[in-house]
Design a protein around this motif. Sequence first.
Motif, PDB file in Angstrom:
ATOM      1  N   ASN A   1       0.828  -1.213   0.000  1.00  0.00           N
ATOM      2  CA  ASN A   1       0.000   0.000   0.000  1.00  0.00           C
ATOM      3  C   ASN A   1       0.861   1.262   0.000  1.00  0.00           C
ATOM      4  O   ASN A   1       0.543   2.249  -0.661  1.00  0.00           O
ATOM      5  CB  ASN A   1      -0.941   0.017   1.201  1.00  0.00           C
ATOM      6  CG  ASN A   1      -2.081  -0.971   1.062  1.00  0.00           C
ATOM      7  OD1 ASN A   1      -2.407  -1.401  -0.046  1.00  0.00           O
ATOM      8  ND2 ASN A   1      -2.687  -1.348   2.173  1.00  0.00           N
ATOM      9  N   GLU A   2       1.965   1.229   0.741  1.00  0.00           N
ATOM     10  CA  GLU A   2       2.865   2.389   0.749  1.00  0.00           C
ATOM     11  C   GLU A   2       3.592   2.516  -0.591  1.00  0.00           C
ATOM     12  O   GLU A   2       3.850   3.628  -1.063  1.00  0.00           O
ATOM     13  CB  GLU A   2       3.869   2.273   1.893  1.00  0.00           C
ATOM     14  CG  GLU A   2       4.867   3.422   1.970  1.00  0.00           C
ATOM     15  CD  GLU A   2       4.238   4.789   2.159  1.00  0.00           C
ATOM     16  OE1 GLU A   2       4.900   5.798   1.850  1.00  0.00           O
ATOM     17  OE2 GLU A   2       3.073   4.866   2.624  1.00  0.00           O
ATOM     18  N   ILE A   3       3.915   1.390  -1.192  1.00  0.00           N
ATOM     19  CA  ILE A   3       4.484   1.435  -2.546  1.00  0.00           C
ATOM     20  C   ILE A   3       3.513   2.118  -3.499  1.00  0.00           C
ATOM     21  O   ILE A   3       3.899   2.973  -4.297  1.00  0.00           O
ATOM     22  CB  ILE A   3       4.820   0.015  -3.042  1.00  0.00           C
ATOM     23  CG1 ILE A   3       6.056  -0.519  -2.331  1.00  0.00           C
ATOM     24  CG2 ILE A   3       5.036  -0.002  -4.560  1.00  0.00           C
ATOM     25  CD1 ILE A   3       6.419  -1.941  -2.682  1.00  0.00           C
ATOM     26  N   ASP A   4       2.235   1.754  -3.407  1.00  0.00           N
ATOM     27  CA  ASP A   4       1.219   2.384  -4.251  1.00  0.00           C
ATOM     28  C   ASP A   4       1.205   3.902  -4.044  1.00  0.00           C
ATOM     29  O   ASP A   4       1.092   4.670  -4.992  1.00  0.00           O
ATOM     30  CB  ASP A   4      -0.168   1.818  -3.934  1.00  0.00           C
ATOM     31  CG  ASP A   4      -0.351   0.396  -4.423  1.00  0.00           C
ATOM     32  OD1 ASP A   4       0.486  -0.058  -5.237  1.00  0.00           O
ATOM     33  OD2 ASP A   4      -1.323  -0.262  -3.997  1.00  0.00           O
ATOM     34  N   ARG A   5       1.314   4.321  -2.787  1.00  0.00           N
ATOM     35  CA  ARG A   5       1.282   5.748  -2.490  1.00  0.00           C
ATOM     36  C   ARG A   5       2.507   6.462  -3.071  1.00  0.00           C
ATOM     37  O   ARG A   5       2.393   7.544  -3.645  1.00  0.00           O
ATOM     38  CB  ARG A   5       1.226   5.965  -0.971  1.00  0.00           C
ATOM     39  CG  ARG A   5       0.919   7.400  -0.553  1.00  0.00           C
ATOM     40  CD  ARG A   5       0.844   7.534   0.954  1.00  0.00           C
ATOM     41  NE  ARG A   5       2.170   7.478   1.544  1.00  0.00           N
ATOM     42  CZ  ARG A   5       2.965   8.552   1.681  1.00  0.00           C
ATOM     43  NH1 ARG A   5       2.562   9.740   1.257  1.00  0.00           N
ATOM     44  NH2 ARG A   5       4.148   8.436   2.231  1.00  0.00           N
ATOM     45  N   GLN A   6       3.653   5.842  -2.955  1.00  0.00           N
ATOM     46  CA  GLN A   6       4.874   6.438  -3.499  1.00  0.00           C
ATOM     47  C   GLN A   6       4.799   6.558  -5.024  1.00  0.00           C
ATOM     48  O   GLN A   6       5.129   7.602  -5.600  1.00  0.00           O
ATOM     49  CB  GLN A   6       6.089   5.585  -3.112  1.00  0.00           C
ATOM     50  CG  GLN A   6       6.413   5.574  -1.631  1.00  0.00           C
ATOM     51  CD  GLN A   6       7.036   6.882  -1.160  1.00  0.00           C
ATOM     52  OE1 GLN A   6       7.797   7.526  -1.872  1.00  0.00           O
ATOM     53  NE2 GLN A   6       6.716   7.279   0.063  1.00  0.00           N
TER      54      GLN A   6
END
Length: 312
Positions: free
Chosen positions: A193-198
Amino acid sequence: MSNPVNRPSGRPNEIARWHNTMRDALGRANNLQAPNRNLSGNPLEALHAQARHPQTALIRASDVFTPEAPRPGGAADRTWRDPDNQSRVYAPSNGVPLYNQGDPAWKSLRLGGTGTVSATSSNSIQKKGCAISAAAMAVSALSGRTITPREMDRYLDRSGGYEGNNVIFGRTGGVTGGNPRITATRQSNLSVNEIDRQLAQGRPVVIGVTYDSVNRTQTDHWITLTGKNADGSYSANDPNRGVVITLRREGGNGLTAPRGVTPNGRSYHFRNQAVTFSGGTPVRANLGNGQDSFTARPANAQAGATSRPQTT
Protein backbone atom coordinates in the motif's frame (compact mmCIF):
# COMPACT_ATOMS: atom_id res chain seq x y z
CA MET A 1 -27.71 14.32 -15.34
CA SER A 2 -26.90 15.84 -18.75
CA ASN A 3 -28.68 18.96 -19.96
CA PRO A 4 -30.14 18.69 -23.51
CA VAL A 5 -28.11 20.62 -26.06
CA ASN A 6 -29.22 22.77 -28.92
CA ARG A 7 -29.25 20.95 -32.24
CA PRO A 8 -30.04 21.82 -35.87
CA SER A 9 -31.92 19.62 -38.29
CA GLY A 10 -29.92 17.15 -40.34
CA ARG A 11 -28.07 13.88 -40.03
CA PRO A 12 -26.88 13.01 -36.52
CA ASN A 13 -23.36 12.32 -37.75
CA GLU A 14 -23.11 15.81 -39.24
CA ILE A 15 -24.46 17.42 -36.06
CA ALA A 16 -22.03 15.40 -33.94
CA ARG A 17 -19.08 16.55 -36.06
CA TRP A 18 -20.29 20.13 -35.67
CA HIS A 19 -20.01 19.76 -31.90
CA ASN A 20 -16.76 17.78 -32.08
CA THR A 21 -18.32 14.70 -30.49
CA MET A 22 -19.67 11.26 -31.43
CA ARG A 23 -23.15 10.41 -32.65
CA ASP A 24 -23.95 8.13 -29.70
CA ALA A 25 -22.78 10.74 -27.20
CA LEU A 26 -25.00 13.31 -28.89
CA GLY A 27 -27.92 10.91 -28.62
CA ARG A 28 -27.36 10.30 -24.92
CA ALA A 29 -27.00 14.00 -24.16
CA ASN A 30 -30.30 14.80 -25.91
CA ASN A 31 -32.27 11.74 -24.83
CA LEU A 32 -32.67 10.56 -28.43
CA GLN A 33 -34.28 7.15 -28.68
CA ALA A 34 -32.89 6.52 -32.17
CA PRO A 35 -29.72 8.60 -32.67
CA ASN A 36 -29.04 6.88 -36.01
CA ARG A 37 -32.15 8.46 -37.62
CA ASN A 38 -32.27 11.81 -39.36
CA LEU A 39 -33.52 14.65 -37.16
CA SER A 40 -36.39 16.70 -38.52
CA GLY A 41 -39.48 18.61 -37.39
CA ASN A 42 -40.47 22.03 -36.08
CA PRO A 43 -38.44 21.96 -32.88
CA LEU A 44 -35.29 21.42 -34.91
CA GLU A 45 -35.83 24.54 -36.91
CA ALA A 46 -36.16 26.58 -33.72
CA LEU A 47 -32.84 25.21 -32.44
CA HIS A 48 -30.95 25.66 -35.67
CA ALA A 49 -29.95 29.28 -35.10
CA GLN A 50 -28.24 28.66 -31.77
CA ALA A 51 -26.38 25.62 -33.04
CA ARG A 52 -24.13 27.87 -35.12
CA HIS A 53 -22.24 28.73 -31.91
CA PRO A 54 -20.46 25.53 -30.85
CA GLN A 55 -18.88 27.18 -27.83
CA THR A 56 -22.31 27.56 -26.19
CA ALA A 57 -23.90 24.39 -27.56
CA LEU A 58 -22.23 22.10 -25.08
CA ILE A 59 -22.73 18.36 -25.07
CA ARG A 60 -22.05 17.98 -21.35
CA ALA A 61 -20.75 20.46 -18.84
CA SER A 62 -20.46 18.33 -15.73
CA ASP A 63 -17.29 16.35 -16.48
CA VAL A 64 -14.15 18.18 -17.57
CA PHE A 65 -10.81 16.55 -18.30
CA THR A 66 -8.01 18.85 -17.13
CA PRO A 67 -4.55 17.74 -18.31
CA GLU A 68 -1.72 18.13 -15.86
CA ALA A 69 1.03 20.44 -17.09
CA PRO A 70 4.31 18.67 -17.98
CA ARG A 71 6.84 18.75 -15.17
CA PRO A 72 10.63 18.87 -15.49
CA GLY A 73 12.86 16.10 -14.20
CA GLY A 74 10.96 12.96 -15.14
CA ALA A 75 9.27 13.61 -18.48
CA ALA A 76 8.87 10.51 -20.62
CA ASP A 77 10.52 12.23 -23.59
CA ARG A 78 13.63 13.29 -21.63
CA THR A 79 16.86 12.25 -23.30
CA TRP A 80 18.94 10.30 -20.81
CA ARG A 81 22.39 10.93 -22.27
CA ASP A 82 25.56 9.58 -20.67
CA PRO A 83 27.60 12.57 -19.43
CA ASP A 84 30.82 10.58 -20.00
CA ASN A 85 29.83 9.55 -23.52
CA GLN A 86 27.42 11.86 -25.29
CA SER A 87 26.73 9.26 -27.98
CA ARG A 88 25.15 6.93 -25.40
CA VAL A 89 21.45 7.45 -24.70
CA TYR A 90 19.48 5.28 -22.26
CA ALA A 91 15.86 4.44 -22.96
CA PRO A 92 13.27 5.44 -20.35
CA SER A 93 10.46 3.38 -18.88
CA ASN A 94 7.72 5.45 -17.21
CA GLY A 95 10.15 8.38 -17.16
CA VAL A 96 12.92 6.38 -15.44
CA PRO A 97 16.14 5.55 -17.36
CA LEU A 98 16.88 1.86 -17.83
CA TYR A 99 20.42 0.74 -16.92
CA ASN A 100 22.06 -2.64 -17.39
CA GLN A 101 24.51 -3.57 -14.64
CA GLY A 102 26.35 -5.62 -17.25
CA ASP A 103 26.92 -2.63 -19.54
CA PRO A 104 30.51 -2.70 -20.86
CA ALA A 105 30.95 0.91 -19.71
CA TRP A 106 30.92 -0.14 -16.03
CA LYS A 107 30.52 -3.89 -15.66
CA SER A 108 34.13 -4.42 -14.52
CA LEU A 109 34.29 -1.59 -11.96
CA ARG A 110 35.13 -2.73 -8.46
CA LEU A 111 32.40 -2.34 -5.82
CA GLY A 112 33.68 -0.82 -2.60
CA GLY A 113 37.03 0.15 -4.09
CA THR A 114 38.69 1.81 -7.06
CA GLY A 115 39.94 0.15 -10.21
CA THR A 116 38.58 -2.77 -12.17
CA VAL A 117 38.14 -6.48 -11.64
CA SER A 118 36.93 -9.33 -13.80
CA ALA A 119 33.30 -8.81 -14.74
CA THR A 120 32.59 -12.26 -13.30
CA SER A 121 34.10 -11.35 -9.92
CA SER A 122 31.77 -11.10 -6.94
CA ASN A 123 33.12 -7.55 -6.45
CA SER A 124 32.11 -6.31 -9.91
CA ILE A 125 29.11 -4.20 -10.88
CA GLN A 126 28.06 -6.88 -13.37
CA LYS A 127 27.95 -9.54 -10.67
CA LYS A 128 26.79 -7.60 -7.59
CA GLY A 129 25.94 -4.09 -8.76
CA CYS A 130 22.15 -4.39 -8.94
CA ALA A 131 21.69 -2.22 -5.83
CA ILE A 132 23.70 0.77 -7.08
CA SER A 133 22.20 0.40 -10.56
CA ALA A 134 18.64 0.38 -9.20
CA ALA A 135 19.36 3.38 -6.98
CA ALA A 136 20.98 5.24 -9.89
CA MET A 137 17.81 4.81 -11.95
CA ALA A 138 15.57 6.23 -9.22
CA VAL A 139 17.88 9.16 -8.39
CA SER A 140 18.29 9.98 -12.09
CA ALA A 141 14.53 10.18 -12.53
CA LEU A 142 13.98 12.41 -9.51
CA SER A 143 16.95 14.69 -10.19
CA GLY A 144 16.48 15.01 -13.95
CA ARG A 145 20.16 14.11 -14.42
CA THR A 146 21.64 11.04 -16.05
CA ILE A 147 23.40 9.40 -13.10
CA THR A 148 24.79 6.13 -14.38
CA PRO A 149 25.94 3.20 -12.20
CA ARG A 150 29.47 4.37 -13.04
CA GLU A 151 28.84 7.81 -11.55
CA MET A 152 27.03 6.33 -8.55
CA ASP A 153 29.97 3.98 -7.89
CA ARG A 154 32.49 6.83 -8.09
CA TYR A 155 30.48 8.90 -5.63
CA LEU A 156 30.02 6.04 -3.16
CA ASP A 157 33.77 5.31 -3.29
CA ARG A 158 34.52 8.94 -2.38
CA SER A 159 31.87 9.27 0.31
CA GLY A 160 32.22 6.00 2.20
CA GLY A 161 29.07 4.61 0.69
CA TYR A 162 30.07 0.94 0.90
CA GLU A 163 30.43 -1.62 3.63
CA GLY A 164 32.68 -4.11 1.92
CA ASN A 165 30.98 -4.44 -1.46
CA ASN A 166 27.50 -3.73 -0.05
CA VAL A 167 25.98 -0.33 -0.73
CA ILE A 168 24.79 1.94 2.07
CA PHE A 169 21.53 3.07 0.49
CA GLY A 170 21.22 6.13 2.69
CA ARG A 171 24.24 7.63 0.91
CA THR A 172 22.97 7.22 -2.64
CA GLY A 173 20.86 10.41 -2.75
CA GLY A 174 23.96 12.50 -2.07
CA VAL A 175 25.28 11.81 -5.57
CA THR A 176 23.40 14.93 -6.72
CA GLY A 177 25.53 17.14 -4.48
CA GLY A 178 22.36 18.62 -3.03
CA ASN A 179 21.16 19.97 -6.38
CA PRO A 180 18.47 18.86 -6.05
CA ARG A 181 18.48 17.47 -2.55
CA ILE A 182 17.38 13.83 -2.57
CA THR A 183 17.18 11.59 0.49
CA ALA A 184 17.19 7.79 0.20
CA THR A 185 15.72 5.83 3.11
CA ARG A 186 16.15 2.11 3.63
CA GLN A 187 12.86 0.45 4.58
CA SER A 188 12.78 -2.93 6.31
CA ASN A 189 9.02 -3.46 6.27
CA LEU A 190 7.49 -1.46 3.43
CA SER A 191 3.90 -2.39 2.62
CA VAL A 192 2.54 -2.68 -0.90
CA ASN A 193 0.00 0.00 0.00
CA GLU A 194 2.87 2.39 0.75
CA ILE A 195 4.48 1.44 -2.55
CA ASP A 196 1.22 2.38 -4.25
CA ARG A 197 1.28 5.75 -2.49
CA GLN A 198 4.87 6.44 -3.50
CA LEU A 199 4.25 5.53 -7.14
CA ALA A 200 1.07 7.63 -7.21
CA GLN A 201 3.21 10.58 -6.11
CA GLY A 202 5.59 9.98 -9.00
CA ARG A 203 8.39 8.47 -6.91
CA PRO A 204 10.15 5.29 -8.06
CA VAL A 205 10.73 2.68 -5.35
CA VAL A 206 13.73 0.37 -5.21
CA ILE A 207 12.71 -3.03 -3.86
CA GLY A 208 14.62 -6.12 -2.81
CA VAL A 209 13.47 -9.48 -4.11
CA THR A 210 14.31 -13.06 -3.22
CA TYR A 211 14.55 -15.91 -5.67
CA ASP A 212 12.62 -19.15 -5.44
CA SER A 213 14.75 -20.46 -2.58
CA VAL A 214 13.80 -21.96 0.75
CA ASN A 215 14.96 -18.87 2.64
CA ARG A 216 12.80 -16.07 1.27
CA THR A 217 13.89 -13.58 3.92
CA GLN A 218 17.23 -13.02 2.19
CA THR A 219 17.40 -10.29 -0.46
CA ASP A 220 18.98 -11.67 -3.63
CA HIS A 221 18.42 -8.83 -6.07
CA TRP A 222 17.32 -5.16 -6.31
CA ILE A 223 15.04 -3.65 -8.97
CA THR A 224 13.31 -0.28 -9.46
CA LEU A 225 9.52 -0.06 -9.53
CA THR A 226 8.52 2.71 -11.94
CA GLY A 227 4.71 2.61 -11.98
CA LYS A 228 1.47 0.78 -11.37
CA ASN A 229 -0.48 -0.31 -14.44
CA ALA A 230 -4.21 -0.11 -15.16
CA ASP A 231 -4.62 -3.86 -14.54
CA GLY A 232 -3.09 -3.59 -11.06
CA SER A 233 0.32 -4.98 -12.04
CA TYR A 234 3.61 -3.13 -11.50
CA SER A 235 6.32 -2.18 -14.00
CA ALA A 236 9.94 -2.42 -12.91
CA ASN A 237 13.33 -1.67 -14.42
CA ASP A 238 15.49 -4.72 -13.82
CA PRO A 239 19.24 -3.93 -13.91
CA ASN A 240 19.90 -7.59 -14.68
CA ARG A 241 20.33 -7.19 -18.44
CA GLY A 242 18.48 -3.86 -18.37
CA VAL A 243 14.94 -5.03 -19.11
CA VAL A 244 11.42 -4.02 -18.06
CA ILE A 245 9.50 -6.69 -16.15
CA THR A 246 6.01 -6.94 -14.64
CA LEU A 247 5.17 -7.92 -11.07
CA ARG A 248 1.79 -8.73 -9.53
CA ARG A 249 0.38 -8.87 -6.03
CA GLU A 250 1.22 -12.01 -4.07
CA GLY A 251 -0.83 -12.68 -0.98
CA GLY A 252 -1.79 -9.77 1.21
CA ASN A 253 1.44 -7.80 1.17
CA GLY A 254 3.81 -9.17 -1.43
CA LEU A 255 4.75 -8.86 -5.09
CA THR A 256 5.99 -11.53 -7.44
CA ALA A 257 7.28 -12.04 -10.97
CA PRO A 258 7.26 -15.60 -12.33
CA ARG A 259 10.22 -17.30 -13.99
CA GLY A 260 8.85 -16.64 -17.45
CA VAL A 261 9.19 -12.84 -17.21
CA THR A 262 12.50 -12.45 -15.34
CA PRO A 263 15.82 -12.23 -17.20
CA ASN A 264 17.54 -14.90 -15.10
CA GLY A 265 14.70 -17.42 -15.29
CA ARG A 266 14.08 -17.36 -11.54
CA SER A 267 10.94 -16.12 -9.85
CA TYR A 268 11.09 -12.89 -7.84
CA HIS A 269 9.36 -12.38 -4.49
CA PHE A 270 9.19 -9.00 -2.75
CA ARG A 271 9.32 -9.40 1.03
CA ASN A 272 9.08 -5.75 2.14
CA GLN A 273 12.77 -4.73 1.89
CA ALA A 274 12.89 -1.47 -0.05
CA VAL A 275 14.33 2.01 -0.51
CA THR A 276 12.15 5.13 -0.82
CA PHE A 277 13.21 8.58 -1.98
CA SER A 278 12.18 12.10 -1.02
CA GLY A 279 13.11 15.41 -2.62
CA GLY A 280 13.79 16.15 -6.25
CA THR A 281 11.00 16.40 -8.82
CA PRO A 282 8.36 13.62 -8.92
CA VAL A 283 8.28 11.73 -12.18
CA ARG A 284 5.43 12.61 -14.51
CA ALA A 285 5.29 11.43 -18.08
CA ASN A 286 3.70 13.49 -20.86
CA LEU A 287 0.01 14.35 -21.14
CA GLY A 288 -2.45 11.55 -21.71
CA ASN A 289 -0.59 8.81 -19.86
CA GLY A 290 -3.22 8.26 -17.19
CA GLN A 291 -1.53 10.53 -14.68
CA ASP A 292 -3.51 13.61 -15.74
CA SER A 293 -6.24 14.83 -13.42
CA PHE A 294 -9.97 14.47 -13.97
CA THR A 295 -12.04 17.18 -12.29
CA ALA A 296 -15.76 17.86 -12.03
CA ARG A 297 -17.46 21.06 -13.13
CA PRO A 298 -20.93 22.05 -11.90
CA ALA A 299 -23.62 20.83 -14.27
CA ASN A 300 -24.88 24.36 -14.95
CA ALA A 301 -21.43 25.72 -15.84
CA GLN A 302 -20.43 26.50 -19.40
CA ALA A 303 -17.01 26.42 -20.97
CA GLY A 304 -15.76 29.24 -23.15
CA ALA A 305 -14.61 28.92 -26.73
CA THR A 306 -11.10 27.98 -25.60
CA SER A 307 -12.19 25.31 -23.11
CA ARG A 308 -14.36 22.61 -24.63
CA PRO A 309 -15.29 19.75 -22.27
CA GLN A 310 -14.67 16.16 -23.29
CA THR A 311 -17.78 14.08 -23.85
CA THR A 312 -18.43 10.64 -22.47
